[in-house]
Motif scaffolding. Structure first.
Motif, PDB file in Angstrom:
ATOM      1  N   HIS A   1       0.823  -1.215   0.000  1.00  0.00           N
ATOM      2  CA  HIS A   1       0.000   0.000   0.000  1.00  0.00           C
ATOM      3  C   HIS A   1       0.854   1.261   0.000  1.00  0.00           C
ATOM      4  O   HIS A   1       0.548   2.234   0.694  1.00  0.00           O
ATOM      5  N   SER A   2       1.933   1.248  -0.764  1.00  0.00           N
ATOM      6  CA  SER A   2       2.807   2.414  -0.848  1.00  0.00           C
ATOM      7  C   SER A   2       2.401   3.342  -1.984  1.00  0.00           C
ATOM      8  O   SER A   2       2.974   4.413  -2.143  1.00  0.00           O
ATOM      9  N   GLY A   3       1.403   2.922  -2.776  1.00  0.00           N
ATOM     10  CA  GLY A   3       0.924   3.763  -3.867  1.00  0.00           C
ATOM     11  C   GLY A   3       1.724   3.634  -5.139  1.00  0.00           C
ATOM     12  O   GLY A   3       1.678   4.525  -5.984  1.00  0.00           O
ATOM     13  N   ASN A   4       2.452   2.524  -5.292  1.00  0.00           N
ATOM     14  CA  ASN A   4       3.250   2.359  -6.515  1.00  0.00           C
ATOM     15  C   ASN A   4       2.398   1.724  -7.617  1.00  0.00           C
ATOM     16  O   ASN A   4       2.022   0.559  -7.558  1.00  0.00           O
ATOM     17  N   ILE A   5       2.101   2.520  -8.633  1.00  0.00           N
ATOM     18  CA  ILE A   5       1.377   2.001  -9.801  1.00  0.00           C
ATOM     19  C   ILE A   5       2.271   0.989 -10.495  1.00  0.00           C
ATOM     20  O   ILE A   5       3.469   1.208 -10.659  1.00  0.00           O
ATOM     21  N   HIS A   6       1.689  -0.142 -10.910  1.00  0.00           N
ATOM     22  CA  HIS A   6       2.492  -1.175 -11.563  1.00  0.00           C
ATOM     23  C   HIS A   6       1.694  -1.850 -12.679  1.00  0.00           C
ATOM     24  O   HIS A   6       0.461  -1.864 -12.663  1.00  0.00           O
ATOM     25  N   VAL A   7       2.432  -2.388 -13.643  1.00  0.00           N
ATOM     26  CA  VAL A   7       1.834  -2.985 -14.835  1.00  0.00           C
ATOM     27  C   VAL A   7       2.230  -4.458 -14.914  1.00  0.00           C
ATOM     28  O   VAL A   7       3.421  -4.784 -14.853  1.00  0.00           O
ATOM     29  N   HIS A   8       1.227  -5.346 -15.044  1.00  0.00           N
ATOM     30  CA  HIS A   8       1.466  -6.771 -15.286  1.00  0.00           C
ATOM     31  C   HIS A   8       1.411  -7.005 -16.797  1.00  0.00           C
ATOM     32  O   HIS A   8       0.462  -6.578 -17.463  1.00  0.00           O
ATOM     33  N   ILE A   9       2.424  -7.688 -17.317  1.00  0.00           N
ATOM     34  CA  ILE A   9       2.433  -8.082 -18.729  1.00  0.00           C
ATOM     35  C   ILE A   9       2.546  -9.610 -18.771  1.00  0.00           C
ATOM     36  O   ILE A   9       3.569 -10.170 -18.362  1.00  0.00           O
ATOM     37  N   VAL A  10       1.488 -10.267 -19.240  1.00  0.00           N
ATOM     38  CA  VAL A  10       1.466 -11.734 -19.326  1.00  0.00           C
ATOM     39  C   VAL A  10       1.405 -12.114 -20.797  1.00  0.00           C
ATOM     40  O   VAL A  10       0.520 -11.646 -21.525  1.00  0.00           O
ATOM     41  N   ILE A  11       2.336 -12.960 -21.238  1.00  0.00           N
ATOM     42  CA  ILE A  11       2.365 -13.364 -22.653  1.00  0.00           C
ATOM     43  C   ILE A  11       2.238 -14.876 -22.755  1.00  0.00           C
ATOM     44  O   ILE A  11       2.736 -15.619 -21.899  1.00  0.00           O
TER      45      ILE A  11
END
Length: 546
Positions: A135-145
């Motif tokens: 809950h630190s507010g770090n936006i993150h992106v998951h890329i699944v291929i």
């Protein structure tokens, strides 16, 4: 996501043939510890509060269907152990939202761009979440291929083999590929004006996935106990969970098995707080030592930590353990290359700040040098040198009140006596320190391995037990032989030995200062005496010529 800075990692290589489970994880809420889907009161999965999800290279199908069609078309991923998909995660710095205007939409666009450029031809899901586990507010992106490439793509410089660009081949995550992807993430963040770190060199103090989750679970249990104490009116004694244990079997996830085995305590569990203490102890010595021998001696003297080099790698043995801990498990700065570089920097810095001793130059026999073939230039330099040397000599003798030859001889004899005595004491103390340190090492080895020796007596298969614990038994027998050779029947206390060693070191330092001072003054006065004698020898022929 637990990191509070920009990061890129390959989260996992998935062997699960249920591709829909991947999308379910990205869309629905999951318990961060158990990994199970969180259900509402009606027993239905609860959607995440916020997310953005897009697919690429899937046509009109869902990600799961596109992957299954690719498997059927190319006849791959039919076995249970085949890797069906790969997941990569880009985690941005929490400060990017406030300082650099990063939003979920912007992060999703960056993730789509990254996926198109680096995973062309693979069915893919790109999903952005607004926050991580901590809950630190770090936006993150998951890329699944999906693991199979459905079309041939343009060959890139980092692609090594035809499987990296041909249709129907599976994605391969090699070291060179990962390096390329990390560079791409760094350039992506730089181009977008976001914060970033050096992803190529990694962290100086590593925290493995197993240790991170063990700390989180431990803190959660700790908070529950404290809440129970608060409910009955008892104040909690401690709020921060310090000692975290990861059992070698059962609790640690499979990918952390090697870490758990390598960093376990004598009781069979790794104690994270002990590792933090070990890092601090090694660091405190590392920034003061100037050579590897000095580094090794200080670690043993101050903290009882042994260090050894094997196959180009360093390992550390804290007191109370029987197996060494490899430097790579503690962090980059504790490995051989960076340790030696730090020691060299310390040595150079010490030489730079160390003042040069005020020495007196010796008079040069100019006539003898001219007969050896020296030229006019040397003669001119030698005359200036001799003038400076005799001036230094007269100043020294006046300051010491030794203008009388007899007084000078007496002072030289006194200093010679002080020098010889101090040198003898320093050598004796040094020998006693080495003996004490050797005894301390043997006592520690004996105490750490005596339980193994006792177990050997009751082992059902002594030969097998001996082979399994050869290193410990060898150390035990060597210590026992040392005690016997030195007629030691009662083992001294390690604390008493450490106190004795510290006392000897203090005494040695005191006498060494006396030895050094006497040596410096003795050399100066002997040189002054030689200079005076040489000066008058040169003056006599000059007066006879006049």
């Amino acid at each position: 996501m637990r990191c509070c800075c920009q990061r890129f990692e390959q989260s996992n290589c998935n062997k699960n043939s249920d591709y829909s489970a991947i999308e379910a994880y990205l869309v629905y809420q999951h318990d961060e510890f158990s990994g199970k889907v969180i259900l509402d009161k009606q027993g239905r999965p609860m959607l995440r509060e916020s997310y953005i999800l897009d697919t690429l290279e899937c046509g009109n199908f869902s990600f799961a269907t596109a992957c299954l069609l690719a498997n059927r078309k190319y006849g791959k991923n039919t076995q249970r152990d085949d890797i069906k998909s790969h997941q990569y995660i880009i985690s941005f710095d929490p400060r990017d939202a406030a300082d650099n205007g990063l939003t979920m939409e912007k992060a999703q666009a960056l993730g789509l761009k990254f996926c198109k450029e680096n995973f062309p031809g693979h069915p893919a899901i790109v999903c952005t979440h607004p926050d991580g586990h901590n809950h630190s507010g770090n936006i993150h992106v998951h890329i699944v291929i999906g693991s199979i490439r459905t079309r041939e793509v343009e060959r890139k410089p980092y692609m090594q083999k035809p499987r990296d660009w041909l249709e129907g081949m599976k994605h391969s995550s090699t070291a060179q590929t990962m390096r390329h992807l990390r560079v791409e993430v760094m350039e992506l963040c730089e181009g977008a004006g976001l914060y970033q770190i050096d992803l190529l060199n990694g962290s100086k103090e590593r925290v493995s996935e197993a240790k991170y989750w063990a700390r989180r679970r431990g803190q959660q249990k700790f908070d529950r106990k404290n809440a129970a104490l608060t409910a009955v009116g008892q104040p909690p004694k401690q709020k921060k969970f310090e000692t975290v244990k990861v059992a070698c079997r059962g609790e640690a996830p499979p990918f952390a098995a090697q870490t758990a085995r390598s960093l376990k305590s004598p009781t069979g569990a790794f104690v994270a707080s002990q590792t933090r203490t070990l890092r601090k102890q090694i660091s405190s010595v590392l920034y003061r030592a100037t050579s590897f021998e000095d580094f090794s001696n200080r670690l043993m003297q101050q903290h009882g930590i042994a260090v050894k080099e094997s196959r180009g790698q360093l390992s550390y043995l804290p007191s109370g353990r029987t197996k060494f801990i490899r430097a790579k498990h503690l962090g980059d700065k504790f490995e051989k290359g960076l340790v030696l570089a730090t020691l060299q920097e310390n040595a150079e810095r010490k030489r730079a700040v160390q003042p040069k001793p005020d020495r007196i130059g010796k008079l040069v026999d100019i006539q003898a040098k001219l007969k050896q073939g020296k030229g006019i230039g040397y003669e001119r330099w030698a005359k200036k040198h001799n003038l400076k040397a005799i001036s230094q000599t007269l100043i020294l003798l006046q300051e010491k009140g030794l203008l009388n030859e007899d007084a000078l001889d007496r002072r030289i004899e006194e200093l010679q006596s002080q020098y010889d005595h101090a040198k003898e004491v320093v050598l004796d103390l040094d020998a006693r320190m080495k003996s004490t340190r050797k005894l301390l090492e043997q006592v520690a080895a004996y105490n750490n391995t005596k339980n193994i020796a006792q177990q050997l007596k009751t082992a059902k298969r002594p030969a097998v037990f001996e082979e399994q614990h050869r290193a410990e038994l060898t150390a035990y027998r060597a210590a026992a032989a040392y005690f016997k050779a030195n007629d030691i029947t009662k083992l001294p206390s390690p604390k008493k030995l450490e106190a004795e060693y510290a006392l000897l070191a203090s005494e040695k330092a005191k006498f060494y200062e006396q030895y050094k001072e006497a040596k410096e003054e003795l050399l100066k006065l002997k040189t002054a005496k030689q200079n005076v004698a040489s000066f008058f020898r040169e003056e006599e022929p000059a007066q006879q010529e006049r």
